[in-house]
Design a protein around this motif. Structure first.
Motif, PDB file in Angstrom:
ATOM      1  N   MET A  92      -4.580  -7.050   4.318  1.00 19.84           N
ATOM      2  CA  MET A  92      -5.160  -7.456   2.882  1.00 19.84           C
ATOM      3  C   MET A  92      -5.010  -6.224   1.992  1.00 19.84           C
ATOM      4  O   MET A  92      -5.150  -5.136   2.154  1.00 19.84           O
ATOM      5  N   SER A  93      -4.759  -6.667   0.359  1.00 24.51           N
ATOM      6  CA  SER A  93      -4.826  -5.734  -0.605  1.00 24.51           C
ATOM      7  C   SER A  93      -5.746  -6.318  -1.775  1.00 24.51           C
ATOM      8  O   SER A  93      -5.913  -7.595  -1.853  1.00 24.51           O
ATOM      9  N   TYR A  98      -5.130 -10.318  -1.372  1.00 21.94           N
ATOM     10  CA  TYR A  98      -3.989 -11.222  -0.960  1.00 21.94           C
ATOM     11  C   TYR A  98      -3.102 -10.538   0.269  1.00 21.94           C
ATOM     12  O   TYR A  98      -3.572  -9.517   0.696  1.00 21.94           O
ATOM     13  N   GLN A  99      -2.411 -11.399   0.851  1.00 21.37           N
ATOM     14  CA  GLN A  99      -1.834 -10.948   2.199  1.00 21.37           C
ATOM     15  C   GLN A  99      -0.291 -10.366   2.022  1.00 21.37           C
ATOM     16  O   GLN A  99       0.302 -11.099   1.239  1.00 21.37           O
ATOM     17  N   LEU A 100      -0.050  -9.294   2.605  1.00 25.38           N
ATOM     18  CA  LEU A 100       1.065  -8.748   2.123  1.00 25.38           C
ATOM     19  C   LEU A 100       1.964  -9.118   3.311  1.00 25.38           C
ATOM     20  O   LEU A 100       1.556  -9.574   4.501  1.00 25.38           O
ATOM     21  N   ASP A 123       7.238  -3.239   3.182  1.00 27.56           N
ATOM     22  CA  ASP A 123       7.523  -1.772   3.220  1.00 27.56           C
ATOM     23  C   ASP A 123       8.867  -1.605   3.660  1.00 27.56           C
ATOM     24  O   ASP A 123       9.741  -0.699   3.126  1.00 27.56           O
ATOM     25  N   THR A 124       9.316  -2.376   4.530  1.00 30.08           N
ATOM     26  CA  THR A 124      10.714  -2.310   5.097  1.00 30.08           C
ATOM     27  C   THR A 124      11.736  -2.469   4.069  1.00 30.08           C
ATOM     28  O   THR A 124      12.799  -1.959   3.888  1.00 30.08           O
ATOM     29  N   LEU A 125      11.356  -3.913   3.138  1.00 31.17           N
ATOM     30  CA  LEU A 125      12.409  -4.178   2.346  1.00 31.17           C
ATOM     31  C   LEU A 125      12.310  -2.955   1.082  1.00 31.17           C
ATOM     32  O   LEU A 125      13.691  -2.763   0.323  1.00 31.17           O
TER      33      LEU A 125
END
Length: 437
Positions: A1-2, A9-11, A16-18
């Motif tokens: 969550m951020s 909102y849910q990440l 991060d990989t993209l």
């Protein structure tokens, strides 16, 4: 969550990989003069790729340097007197060794790979496909005909200009006496970032060029077999119209099935390799475009040489792949045709068998009717006989009746009764059978 502006909102788990995907294999600034050795080894399984990463970690421990993580895709590190760049790809890994070029000595007399421990190099997994040295020079070397003949061991040299004439690229696209290929970059005014980008594109160009050609020996190996299969299919199709019996058509169908199984084996063997060839060829074209080379009078350019040699090889692979696809479709159509003819023959045989069964059923029905009539006569005969015994036991004379006359009059009654009862039983059996059906 951020949180952002008070909204949670849910990440996405791949976020991060993209983001990091574009930065996995960056260009590195490169000073000159520089010596480079590049190795690319094909690996048949993920374990071999992981072993290469473990060996890089072992090399880091020897030099007391922090090793890469076990799931690393790329690793760039300065080891003091040399720098290495290791990368993990889908079916191969690459190892690039770089060092400042010595001020003395002849080009390629000493190479960057000589700085690595020999016992460590022997442990590298996989089969090395690309192996070449590269010299980056800032106009300190000689490039006359005699020097080029010595540096490239007498092989014809391809030469191109790039970056608006700021650099010249020289190579023979040949294996030399040490088993390595050779490239030379002579620049005048390129920045370190431009040098790094050009070096990286040349390394990719040569590596992907060799990888794209891996399918060519396979295409050459199976082409004669495809020609034999093609001829066999033509012969089989010519025989289709001549075959009239079901057994001969089944034999042809078995031959077609054998050819189809062999073709599918070839397709399974080559599909992945041919698809990879197309992808690598596209990467080669992309690197050539990004080098933006310019022709030098009197010399064959790198792009001309690659297009002249590589494109026919790639078209050969494409034609073999298309040949297999076309042959597969023809086999499928021939198989459908043969199966249709076999099914028609089977239907004709079934129809003949059904007609024979109908004839036997009608004959059996007539025999049954004949037996039924005989059965009625026999039962009537025995019934009249029983009645005769019955009449003999009765005082018919006292009743004014004659035994023979009474017995004669009972015969039609017995025959009618037995015929009626038999018909009722037969009709009841037929009705029960229809209800069950």
């Amino acid at each position: 969550m951020s949180k952002n502006g008070g909204i949670e909102y849910q990440l996405h788990p791949m976020r991060d990989t993209l983001y990091n995907e574009l930065h996995i294999r960056p260009f590195h600034a490169m000073a000159s003069p520089q010596q480079i050795t590049h190795l690319a080894a094909c690996c048949g399984n993920p374990e071999a790729l992981q072993k290469s990463c473990d060996l890089v970690s072992e090399l880091c421990k020897r030099y007391e340097i922090n090793p890469p993580p076990s799931d690393a895709v790329t690793f760039y590190q300065n080891f003091g007197n040399f720098t290495i760049n290791w990368e993990r790809h889908v079916e191969f890994y690459s190892l690039t060794i770089m060092q400042p070029a010595p001020s003395q000595g002849k080009p390629f007399e000493y190479t960057a790979v000589d700085l690595l421990p020999s016992d460590w190099l022997k442990q590298l997994p996989g089969e090395v496909l690309a192996a070449f040295h590269m010299i980056i020079d800032n106009q300190q070397l000689s490039y006359d005909e005699h020097a080029l003949s010595h540096n490239f061991e007498g092989h014809p040299v391809m030469m191109s200009s790039a970056y608006g004439g700021k650099t010249q690229i020289l190579t023979a696209f040949k294996l030399h006496g040490d088993g390595y290929g050779r490239f030379m970059i002579c620049h005048n005014g390129m920045s370190t970032l431009q040098t790094g980008r050009l070096t990286r594109r040349l390394i990719d160009l040569e590596t992907y060029r060799l990888l794209s050609l891996l399918s060519l020996p396979i295409a050459k190996r199976i082409s004669p077999q495809l020609l034999i299969m093609d001829k066999q299919m033509a012969d089989i199709l010519n025989l289709v119209a001549e075959q009239k019996t079901a057994s001969s058509e089944r034999q042809l169908l078995e031959k077609i099935t054998t050819i189809e199984a062999q073709l599918e084996t070839y397709r399974a063997e080559t599909t992945q390799r041919f698809s990879a060839t197309q992808a690598y060829h596209q990467l080669v074209k992309d690197r050539l475009e990004r080098i933006n080379e310019e022709k030098i009078d009197g010399h064959l350019s790198i792009g001309e040489f690659i297009n002249r040699r590589l494109n026919p090889a790639l078209r050969t692979c494409e034609s073999v792949q298309q040949w297999m696809e076309d042959l597969s479709k023809r086999i499928e159509r021939a198989s459908d045709l043969m199966r249709t003819r076999v099914n028609l023959n089977l239907q004709e045989q079934n129809q003949s068998q059904l007609s024979a069964m109908n004839r036997r059923s009608r004959l059996q029905f007539r025999l049954q009717e004949t037996v039924e009539g005989l059965s009625i006569a026999a039962i009537s005969y025995y019934s009249v006989g029983l009645l005769s015994y019955l009449f003999k036991g009765l005082p018919l004379e006292q009743w004014g009746l004659n035994n023979n006359v009474l017995l004669a009059c009972s015969i039609p009654v017995v025959l009618t009764t037995i015929w009626y009862v038999t018909r009722r039983i037969k009709r009841r059996l037929i009705q029960d059978q229809e209800i069950k059906a």
